[in-house]
Design a protein around this motif. Sequence first.
Motif: not given
Lengths: 383, 94
Positions: A198-211
């Motif tokens: 889910x974290x990966x998906x949020x990062x892929x979506x730009x909702x979260x920053x990578x890291x």
Amino acid sequence: MNDGVLVLVVMTALAFDFTNGFHDTGNAMATSIATGALPPKIAVALSGALNLVGAFLSLSVAATIASGLVNTHLVTLTVVFAGLVGGITWNLLTWFFGIPSSSSHALIGGVIGATMAAAGSHGVKWHGVVSKVIIPAGLSPVIAGLIATCGTYLVYRLSRNVPDGTRNHGFRIGQIGSASLVSLAHGTNDAQKTMGVITLALIANGTLNSGDQAPFWVILSCAIAISAGTYLGGWRVIRTLGKGLVEIDSPQGMAAESSSAATILLSSHFGYSLSTTHVATGSILGTGLGRKGAEVRWGVAGRMATAWLLTLPAAGLVGAICYWIADGIGGTAGVVVVFAILVIASVALYLQARKTPVSHHNVNAEWDGTVVPADAKKEPIAA
Amino acid sequence: MNSWIDLDALWHIVAVGLLAGAGLPAVFALGLRAVSLPGRGGAPDAETTPDARTTPGADRIIGTNPIGIAAGALCFAIVLAGIAWGIYSVVAGT
């Protein structure tokens, strides 16, 4: 970016987490249920609660499932989604046939297949796949089996003069303790895999920053999903593990679960995210080898091993097909169509399983060569 | 040692795994044996009495030998310490 797709991806990820829970209840609790150390319903409730606790215990490996295995910059929401669908499909099919196969491998296979469909085989880090997934998968059941064989031998040898009352009572307590430890370790390991996705998906979506760390709602929802799945209990898989592979007595159950707990905890200590299923199966086989005169059904073991070899490619194929369908239709509509197919297929399989139910009523019925006991075939139990 | 397989970790997993995964159950079995020891002139010895299972006292869970009970308690304490270490290693996440 695309919040509608993101919501579907998160829902699919939680659905995967749920199947992961019920598919793997048996890893911790099959032996305790088979020996009668715990009543089936109590066993799954205990395991569910401990999975919930375990999911909160440690957050160190979240987001590691994909990095190291695929090039994460190639991963889009649709890839994550298709990979999850591949994992769920394999989990449901193996559950239906009562085969304990690895949920982690199903997820990894699905993500790899979807990545290959999206970006070609250069999107996959093959060296990482072999050294982090395939080799550990081959070694872990052997190591767990070896430890369980030694443990079983020692336990029987050391306790042979102990009066039956003490013996039964004592080993049942030991078995409950060691099975609880496996449940805890399972929550820690497997819930984090979904948190990572889910974290990966949020990062892929730009909702979260990578890291970024996994947000709290992700941790909470994953913990609840895996725990609810565990509580539901994958009775078919529990039956195969507890009754099909080896006839288990409580000292053997304790030895098997201790071996599983030690192997899982130690391996995660060294950074290997093992499949709890492979470890538990190896331990149960080992405990059959360590006790003189215990029958090991190698035919059942062989069928499982075949399923394990198929897990990565089969889940990968489904992942790839789902990606092609979703990508071919395009956009949100493609993801919605695949989601709808998944829901329909899951419901169909569930209804099919209801015709020959395996539940807490008949999970311990005598093993007659098939996962569905004879009485359930004749007249289904209302469950 | 090569890039495909970390033999050092493998060796540790097998060694410590045997110690914890097989050793602790063995200590637990020893503990059970110790607590069930009969006291002097107490319950009949299970090894020498063929019908020990049906003899009164054989269904007792704890024997009557104080040294045995103390030794058993020590064994169970070792097992609990091992479990605590295991949980700690998860929480520490190292």
